[in-house]
Design an enzyme around this catalytic site. Structure first.
Site, PDB file in Angstrom:
ATOM      1  N   ASP A 116       0.799  -1.237   0.000  1.00  0.00           N
ATOM      2  CA  ASP A 116       0.000   0.000   0.000  1.00  0.00           C
ATOM      3  C   ASP A 116       0.828   1.281   0.000  1.00  0.00           C
ATOM      4  OD1 ASP A 116       1.102   0.007   2.516  1.00  0.00           O
ATOM      5  OD2 ASP A 116      -0.793  -0.212   3.601  1.00  0.00           O
ATOM      6  N   GLU A 138      -0.940  -8.985  -1.361  1.00  0.00           N
ATOM      7  CA  GLU A 138      -1.520  -8.393  -0.144  1.00  0.00           C
ATOM      8  C   GLU A 138      -2.669  -7.449  -0.516  1.00  0.00           C
ATOM      9  OE1 GLU A 138       0.238  -5.437   2.671  1.00  0.00           O
ATOM     10  OE2 GLU A 138       0.916  -7.192   3.750  1.00  0.00           O
ATOM     11  N   GLU A 152      -2.244   5.173   3.085  1.00  0.00           N
ATOM     12  CA  GLU A 152      -2.142   3.792   2.585  1.00  0.00           C
ATOM     13  C   GLU A 152      -3.481   3.177   2.170  1.00  0.00           C
ATOM     14  OE1 GLU A 152      -0.609   4.942   5.288  1.00  0.00           O
ATOM     15  OE2 GLU A 152       1.529   4.700   4.883  1.00  0.00           O
ATOM     16  N   HIS A 230       5.684   4.785  13.001  1.00  0.00           N
ATOM     17  CA  HIS A 230       5.994   5.688  11.888  1.00  0.00           C
ATOM     18  C   HIS A 230       4.773   6.155  11.110  1.00  0.00           C
ATOM     19  CE1 HIS A 230       5.461   1.884   9.797  1.00  0.00           C
ATOM     20  NE2 HIS A 230       5.224   2.603   8.722  1.00  0.00           N
ATOM     21  N   ARG A 232       1.867   8.157   9.496  1.00  0.00           N
ATOM     22  CA  ARG A 232       1.705   9.594   9.291  1.00  0.00           C
ATOM     23  C   ARG A 232       0.526  10.153  10.088  1.00  0.00           C
ATOM     24  NH1 ARG A 232       4.588  11.467   4.425  1.00  0.00           N
ATOM     25  NH2 ARG A 232       5.962   9.722   4.013  1.00  0.00           N
ATOM     26  N   HIS A 263      12.444   4.746  13.277  1.00  0.00           N
ATOM     27  CA  HIS A 263      12.295   4.893  11.820  1.00  0.00           C
ATOM     28  C   HIS A 263      13.028   6.162  11.362  1.00  0.00           C
ATOM     29  CE1 HIS A 263      10.180   5.467   7.974  1.00  0.00           C
ATOM     30  NE2 HIS A 263       9.717   4.231   8.087  1.00  0.00           N
TER      31      HIS A 263
HETATM   32  C1  UD1 Z   1       6.663   4.606   3.804  1.00  0.00           C
HETATM   33  C2  UD1 Z   1       5.247   4.262   3.339  1.00  0.00           C
HETATM   34  C3  UD1 Z   1       4.468   3.580   4.453  1.00  0.00           C
HETATM   35  C4  UD1 Z   1       5.248   2.380   5.003  1.00  0.00           C
HETATM   36  C5  UD1 Z   1       6.634   2.825   5.414  1.00  0.00           C
HETATM   37  C6  UD1 Z   1       7.437   1.635   5.831  1.00  0.00           C
HETATM   38  C7  UD1 Z   1       4.196   5.761   1.744  1.00  0.00           C
HETATM   39  C8  UD1 Z   1       3.349   6.958   1.552  1.00  0.00           C
HETATM   40  N1  UD1 Z   1       4.523   5.475   3.005  1.00  0.00           N
HETATM   41  O1  UD1 Z   1       6.547   5.568   4.841  1.00  0.00           O
HETATM   42  O2  UD1 Z   1       3.233   3.119   3.938  1.00  0.00           O
HETATM   43  O3  UD1 Z   1       4.548   1.881   6.109  1.00  0.00           O
HETATM   44  O4  UD1 Z   1       7.291   3.451   4.278  1.00  0.00           O
HETATM   45  O5  UD1 Z   1       8.533   1.994   6.595  1.00  0.00           O
HETATM   46  O6  UD1 Z   1       4.550   5.111   0.786  1.00  0.00           O
HETATM   47  N2  UD1 Z   1      14.113   7.775   5.123  1.00  0.00           N
HETATM   48  C9  UD1 Z   1      15.495   7.626   5.110  1.00  0.00           C
HETATM   49  N3  UD1 Z   1      16.023   6.409   4.777  1.00  0.00           N
HETATM   50  C10 UD1 Z   1      15.268   5.320   4.508  1.00  0.00           C
HETATM   51  C11 UD1 Z   1      13.874   5.458   4.562  1.00  0.00           C
HETATM   52  C12 UD1 Z   1      13.300   6.696   4.844  1.00  0.00           C
HETATM   53  O7  UD1 Z   1      16.208   8.568   5.353  1.00  0.00           O
HETATM   54  O8  UD1 Z   1      15.817   4.256   4.237  1.00  0.00           O
HETATM   55  C13 UD1 Z   1      13.525   9.096   5.448  1.00  0.00           C
HETATM   56  C14 UD1 Z   1      13.721  10.111   4.301  1.00  0.00           C
HETATM   57  O9  UD1 Z   1      13.911  11.381   4.832  1.00  0.00           O
HETATM   58  C15 UD1 Z   1      12.382  10.029   3.564  1.00  0.00           C
HETATM   59  C16 UD1 Z   1      11.431   9.856   4.746  1.00  0.00           C
HETATM   60  O10 UD1 Z   1      12.119   8.972   5.632  1.00  0.00           O
HETATM   61  O11 UD1 Z   1      12.092  11.173   2.799  1.00  0.00           O
HETATM   62  C17 UD1 Z   1      10.072   9.343   4.427  1.00  0.00           C
HETATM   63  O12 UD1 Z   1      10.113   8.176   3.604  1.00  0.00           O
HETATM   64  P1  UD1 Z   1       8.766   7.729   2.811  1.00  0.00           P
HETATM   65  O13 UD1 Z   1       9.026   6.459   2.103  1.00  0.00           O
HETATM   66  O14 UD1 Z   1       8.243   8.873   2.005  1.00  0.00           O
HETATM   67  O15 UD1 Z   1       7.730   7.510   3.962  1.00  0.00           O
HETATM   68  P2  UD1 Z   1       7.738   6.547   5.203  1.00  0.00           P
HETATM   69  O16 UD1 Z   1       7.248   7.345   6.348  1.00  0.00           O
HETATM   70  O17 UD1 Z   1       9.020   5.836   5.302  1.00  0.00           O
HETATM   71  N1  UDP Z   2      11.395  -4.118  10.677  1.00  0.00           N
HETATM   72  C1  UDP Z   2      12.784  -4.199  10.614  1.00  0.00           C
HETATM   73  N2  UDP Z   2      13.527  -3.373  11.426  1.00  0.00           N
HETATM   74  C2  UDP Z   2      12.954  -2.482  12.279  1.00  0.00           C
HETATM   75  C3  UDP Z   2      11.531  -2.393  12.311  1.00  0.00           C
HETATM   76  C4  UDP Z   2      10.786  -3.224  11.499  1.00  0.00           C
HETATM   77  O1  UDP Z   2      13.340  -4.994   9.857  1.00  0.00           O
HETATM   78  O2  UDP Z   2      13.693  -1.772  12.971  1.00  0.00           O
HETATM   79  C5  UDP Z   2      10.608  -4.993   9.786  1.00  0.00           C
HETATM   80  C6  UDP Z   2       9.514  -5.783  10.456  1.00  0.00           C
HETATM   81  O3  UDP Z   2       9.988  -7.065  10.822  1.00  0.00           O
HETATM   82  C7  UDP Z   2       8.442  -5.855   9.380  1.00  0.00           C
HETATM   83  C8  UDP Z   2       8.662  -4.616   8.536  1.00  0.00           C
HETATM   84  O4  UDP Z   2       9.951  -4.135   8.875  1.00  0.00           O
HETATM   85  O5  UDP Z   2       8.605  -6.974   8.529  1.00  0.00           O
HETATM   86  C9  UDP Z   2       7.631  -3.574   8.820  1.00  0.00           C
HETATM   87  O6  UDP Z   2       7.994  -2.383   8.197  1.00  0.00           O
HETATM   88  P1  UDP Z   2       7.417  -0.974   8.640  1.00  0.00           P
HETATM   89  O7  UDP Z   2       6.948  -1.044  10.041  1.00  0.00           O
HETATM   90  O8  UDP Z   2       8.461   0.024   8.291  1.00  0.00           O
HETATM   91  O9  UDP Z   2       6.219  -0.747   7.618  1.00  0.00           O
HETATM   92  P2  UDP Z   2       4.687  -1.247   7.570  1.00  0.00           P
HETATM   93  O10 UDP Z   2       4.656  -2.714   7.720  1.00  0.00           O
HETATM   94  O11 UDP Z   2       3.946  -0.504   8.635  1.00  0.00           O
HETATM   95  O12 UDP Z   2       4.234  -0.777   6.227  1.00  0.00           O
END
Ligand code: UD1
Ligand code: UDP
Length: 389
Positions: A116, A138, A152, A230, A232, A263
Site C-alpha cells: 500500500d 496483499e 495507505e 511511523h 503519518r 524509523h
Molecule cells: C513509507 C510508506 C508507508 C510504510 C513505510 C514503511 C508511503 C506513503 N509510506 O513511509 O506506507 O509503512 O514506508 O517503513 O509510501 N528515510 C530515510 N532512509 C530510509 C527510509 C526513509 O532517510 O531508508 C527518510 C527520508 O527522509 C524520507 C522519509 O524517511 O524522505 C520518508 O520516507 P517515505 O518512504 O516517504 O515515507 P515513510 O514514512 O518511510
Molecule cells: N522491521 C525491521 N527493522 C525495524 C523495524 C521493522 O526490519 O527496525 C521490519 C519488520 O519485521 C516488518 C517490517 O519491517 O517486517 C515492517 O515495516 P514498517 O513497520 O516500516 O512498515 P509497515 O509494515 O507498517 O508498512
C-alpha cells in the site's frame, strides 16, 4: 466498484514472447522488500517458467538495502528515488515518470506490486497506462476509512481498481474485494508472504542469538518492550502521546528495558529523540536489520507498534501485541486475541503495557505459533497462479 474491461475479461497473463513469463516486480520500501523477497526467491527457483525483472524504486534507501542484503537480492533496476524529507506528491510524480520509463523500455508481461505504499499505487497506475495486467500481492486489506491508515488505504484501493490478480492474504481480505464487486476468478486467497519471510528468518536468528545478545545486551533483561512507530496519521499529537506514555512506563518499571528502533523519517526521528533521548531504560537505536529485528520480537514480552508488518509477525513469536492505531486493516490478530488496539491514548497505553508485563513476566516461550495471516507457502501459491497453475 467500476470495473475496467481488462479486469472483467481477464483469464491468464498473455506472454509477449518466449515461453517464460516476464513480470516486472517493483518495490521501494522496507516492508515491500521483506514481503517480496520470498516471491523473488520462488521465481529464482522456477527460472524455467518465469524470468522476472526486479525493479527497486528506491523510495527507501538504508532501510531497503538492509533487507535486500539479507535475502541476497540484487535489483536489475534501481531508480534511487528517495530524497530526504520527501513529500507524498513529489515522490508520486518522480515515481510515475521513472516507472513509466522502465515499462516502456523493458516491455514486461505484467507488473507485480505488494502492499500500500506510494511505490505500489504509482506502479499499478503506470501499468494501467500501459494496459498491462497488475498482480497485487496483499490485496483487499481495508479499514473503510481513507484517513486511517493515511495515505495507505487510498494507495491500496487505487492499486486494487487496476489489478487483475488480487492475491488476498486471508478470507477476510478476499471477502472485502468480493463486496467491492471484484469477480471471484480474479481473487485467490494465498496467505501473506510476510510469514514465508518470517519462517525463513526465525530459526536462523534463534541460532544466531549470541551475535544479537552482544549487540543488544538490554534485550536479555527479564522484561523487554519493543517499540516501533511511523504512521503519518500519528505524527504530531499521537506520537507525542505515545512517547509520553513511554516516559511514564519507563519510570514506573525501572527493571524493564524499552527498545525502540527509530524509523528514519525525520518526522519520527526529531520528536522521538527529543522526548525519549535521555531516559536510562529507553534505548533508541537505528532501524534494526530484519534478522535482528526478528530476534528482538522473539525476545520481547510486549510489542507496541503501529506497523502493519509487525502486527502480522509478532503474534507468531508469542509476544503480546498492542497496536497504536484507532483502526486496523489487519483485524485477524485482534479477532484471534493475539493483538489489541490501544490507539494513541496515553493512559490506555500505560495501563495495558503494565498489565501485560505482569502477565508475561518470565518470557513468552520459543514456539512459532500458528498465525492467521499465513502458513509460509504464500509465495508458491502466487507464482503458481501467475504462471497458470
Ligand atoms: C513509507 C510508506 C508507508 C510504510 C513505510 C514503511 C508511503 C506513503 N509510506 O513511509 O506506507 O509503512 O514506508 O517503513 O509510501 N528515510 C530515510 N532512509 C530510509 C527510509 C526513509 O532517510 O531508508 C527518510 C527520508 O527522509 C524520507 C522519509 O524517511 O524522505 C520518508 O520516507 P517515505 O518512504 O516517504 O515515507 P515513510 O514514512 O518511510
Ligand atoms: N522491521 C525491521 N527493522 C525495524 C523495524 C521493522 O526490519 O527496525 C521490519 C519488520 O519485521 C516488518 C517490517 O519491517 O517486517 C515492517 O515495516 P514498517 O513497520 O516500516 O512498515 P509497515 O509494515 O507498517 O508498512
Amino acid at each position: 466498484m467500476t470495473k475496467s474491461p481488462e479486469t472483467t475479461q481477464f483469464s491468464a497473463i498473455p506472454r509477449r514472447s518466449g515461453d517464460r513469463l516476464r513480470p516486472l516486480i517493483v518495490f521501494g520500501t522496507r516492508p515491500e522488500a521483506i514481503k517480496m523477497s520470498p516471491l523473488i526467491l520462488e521465481c529464482t527457483r522456477r527460472s524455467d517458467e518465469i524470468d522476472p525483472l526486479i525493479c527497486s524504486t528506491g523510495q527507501h534507501r538504508e532501510m531497503l538495502d538492509q533487507v535486500l542484503g539479507y535475502f541476497s537480492i540484487q535489483p536489475t533496476i534501481d531508480l534511487g528515488l528517495m530524497q530526504p524529507g520527501q513529500t507524498l506528491s513529489g515522490l508520486t510524480a518522480r515515481c510515475l515518470t521513472a516507472v513509466d520509463a522502465v515499462i516502456q523500455e523493458q516491455q514486461p508481461d505484467c507488473v507485480v506490486v505488494q502492499g500500500d505504499t506510494t511505490t505500489v499505487m504509482v506502479s499499478a497506475m503506470a501499468a494501467f497506462y500501459h494496459r498491462l495486467p497488475v498482480v497485487h500481492v496483499e490485496a483487499g486489506l481495508r479499514t473503510g476509512d481513507l484517513s486511517a491508515p493515511w495515505p495507505e488505504e487510498f494507495n491500496r484501493r487505487v492499486a486494487g481498481i487496476v489489478t487483475h490478480m488480487h492475491c488476498a492474504p486471508t478470507q477476510r481480505s478476499c471477502d472485502a474485494l468480493l463486496a467491492e464487486g471484484v469477480p471471484q476468478q480474479n481473487i485467490r486467497v494465498t496467505g501473506n508472504t510476510v510469514i514465508d519471510a518470517l519462517l525463513i528468518a526465525v530459526e536462523k536468528e534463534r541460532a544466531n542469538a549470541a551475535r544479537w545478545q552482544e549487540k543488544y545486551p538490554q534485550a536479555m533483561a527479564e522484561s523487554v518492550v519493543l517499540i516501533t512507530g511511523h504512521r503519518r496519521e500519528n505524527f504530531g499529537g499521537g506520537l507525542a502521546e505515545i512517547c509520553s506514555a513511554l516516559v511514564e512506563l519507563a519510570t514506573s518499571h525501572p527493571e524493564t528495558q524499552f527498545i525502540y528502533p527509530v524509523h528514519l523519517n525525520p518526522n519520527v526521528q526529531g520528536p522521538v529523540h527529543e522526548q525519549l533521548g535521555s531516559i536510562a531504560n529507553i534505548h533508541l537505536v537505528p532501524p534494526a536489520d530484519y534478522p535482528e529485528f526478528v530476534w528482538l520480537m522473539d525476545r520481547a514480552n510486549v510489542v507496541l507498534t503501529d506497523s502493519g508488518g509487525v502486527q502480522e509477525e509478532a503474534p507468531s513469536l508469542g509476544s503480546a501485541v498492542l497496536v497504536t492505531r484507532e483502526k486496523t486493516e489487519r483485524p485477524e490478530a485482534v479477532d484471534a486475541g493475539l493483538a489489541e488496539l490501544v490507539g494513541t491514548n496515553r493512559e490506555l497505553i500505560v495501563r495495558r503495557v503494565s498489565e501485560l508485563l505482569a502477565q508475561h513476566a518470565g518470557g513468552t516461550g520459543a514456539k512459532v505459533i500458528e498465525n492467521p495471516y499465513g502458513d509460509g507457502h504464500a509465495a508458491k501459491r502466487i507464482v503458481d497462479w501467475m504462471v497458470g497453475v
